[in-house]
Design an enzyme around this catalytic site. Structure first.
Site, mmCIF file in Angstrom:
data_model
loop_
_atom_site.group_PDB
_atom_site.id
_atom_site.type_symbol
_atom_site.label_atom_id
_atom_site.label_comp_id
_atom_site.label_asym_id
_atom_site.label_seq_id
_atom_site.Cartn_x
_atom_site.Cartn_y
_atom_site.Cartn_z
ATOM 1 N N ASP A 1 -10.657 3.530 4.394
ATOM 2 C CA ASP A 1 -11.138 2.148 4.308
ATOM 3 C C ASP A 1 -12.666 2.109 4.194
ATOM 4 O OD1 ASP A 1 -9.210 0.076 4.336
ATOM 5 O OD2 ASP A 1 -8.740 0.471 6.445
ATOM 6 N N GLN B 1 -4.364 -1.392 9.697
ATOM 7 C CA GLN B 1 -4.483 -2.711 9.090
ATOM 8 C C GLN B 1 -5.135 -3.698 10.063
ATOM 9 O OE1 GLN B 1 -3.780 -3.292 5.904
ATOM 10 N NE2 GLN B 1 -4.187 -5.478 5.949
ATOM 11 N N LYS C 1 0.838 -1.206 0.000
ATOM 12 C CA LYS C 1 0.000 0.000 0.000
ATOM 13 C C LYS C 1 0.871 1.254 0.000
ATOM 14 C CE LYS C 1 -3.886 -2.362 2.193
ATOM 15 N NZ LYS C 1 -4.735 -2.620 3.356
HETATM 16 N N1 GUN Z 1 -7.313 -6.383 6.285
HETATM 17 C C1 GUN Z 1 -7.730 -7.070 5.193
HETATM 18 N N2 GUN Z 1 -8.239 -6.228 4.268
HETATM 19 C C2 GUN Z 1 -8.144 -4.983 4.798
HETATM 20 C C3 GUN Z 1 -8.501 -3.695 4.315
HETATM 21 O O1 GUN Z 1 -9.032 -3.514 3.204
HETATM 22 N N3 GUN Z 1 -8.230 -2.656 5.152
HETATM 23 C C4 GUN Z 1 -7.675 -2.838 6.384
HETATM 24 N N4 GUN Z 1 -7.461 -1.759 7.135
HETATM 25 N N5 GUN Z 1 -7.327 -4.021 6.861
HETATM 26 C C5 GUN Z 1 -7.566 -5.089 6.062
#
Ligand code: GUN
Length: 288
Positions: free
Chosen positions: A120, A97, A53
């Site tokens: 998100d 995350q 990311k």
């Molecule tokens: N864990 C798995 N997918 C995601 C996501 O799209 N965002 C976040 N913050 N954690 C995740």
């Protein structure tokens, strides 16, 4: 029949190019969109995701900071760090995350993120806006899936869509987006009786269960669009999805591969959400 392969790498690259162009336009006004990514603990898969990311941000001309904390970080320390980022003018998006270590209440954490920086789209006010048809941020993975369906010119109005997996991250927001586009949506879960009956009636099947090979070719209607959100590691160390690719590809009209399908789209849509958060932050508060 052999299904078309929906190339997430190529589509994500187009979206990232567009983000880079819009970021360059913002840069002329002295604004650089900024994303803070927080990882608590050492989960190896999460470490790869957050690094990807942050790297994607840098490539598109966005500012990003990766903050990594030990697994025993206290909840209070995490909440206080988020509160600081909430008022940092260089940070337009905050991503924590998931999953978080067990001693941390992830709902508390998500609700502490300022809704206008919740790239998100997990905050309850963003979930509510999505559900009531005026989304601010669409959760990145379902948003990426919608872009893939759009790129394939899949007719959603009147289509029967079945989602396997009812998570807050994928299944539920996916249902909201498909429903808003006019599809008739069923969300199945691990307790659904005769799952194959549901999937066999679907024009679109989205699978997000975390169980490798769970959906097989005999569960798919010929010509259906199959979207595999899963990312699992098989016994021989290879990445695989939740869909049994070989058997489903023989039946489906189109299918997303793993890797190279939904994964790159999730990251591309995170960049879109971060860029748009920065664009909105420049507007007068009355027009946001
Ligand atoms: N864990 C798995 N997918 C995601 C996501 O799209 N965002 C976040 N913050 N954690 C995740």
């Amino acid at each position: 029949m052999t299904g078309r392969v929906i190339d997430g790498v190529r589509l994500a690259a187009t979206i990232r190019e567009d983000v880079a162009a819009r970021a360059a336009a913002l840069a002329k006004k002295g604004i650089k969109p900024g994303l803070a990514v927080i990882l608590v603990g050492q989960d190896p898969a999460s470490q790869v995701y957050v690094r990807n990311k942050v790297a994607a941000c840098e490539k598109a001309g966005l500012h990003s900071v990766l903050e990594q904390y030990p697994a025993d970080m206290t909840q209070d320390a995490l909440l206080s760090r988020i509160e600081t980022l909430n008022v940092d003018p260089h940070i337009h998006g905050i991503l924590v995350q998931l999953p978080l270590p067990k001693h941390i209440d992830s709902h508390r954490v998500i609700e502490t993120i300022a809704a206008q920086k919740d790239v998100d789209g997990f905050h309850i006010s963003n979930a509510g806006l999505l559900m009531t048809g005026t989304p601010l941020f669409r959760p990145c993975t379902p948003y990426g899936v919608m872009k893939m369906l759009e790129s394939e010119q899949v007719v959603l109005r009147g289509a029967v869509a079945v989602i396997v997996g009812a998570s807050n991250i994928v299944g539920k927001p996916m249902a909201m987006l498909l429903q808003a586009a006019g599809a008739t949506v069923t969300i199945c879960n691990s307790k659904t009786r005769d799952l194959a009956w549901h999937t066999r009636h679907a024009d679109i099947v989205v699978v997000a269960t975390g169980k490798p090979g769970m959906v097989t070719g005999d569960m798919i209607k010929p010509g259906a669009i199959v979207i595999d959100v899963g990312i699992n590691r098989s016994a021989d160390g290879k990445l695989c999805g939740d869909v049994d690719y070989a058997s489903v590809k023989e039946v489906a009209g189109a299918i997303t591969p793993v890797p190279g399908g939904v994964g790159p789209m999730t990251i591309a849509m995170l960049l879109v959400n971060t860029l748009e958060a920065a664009e909105r932050a420049q507007l007068p508060s009355t027009s946001r």
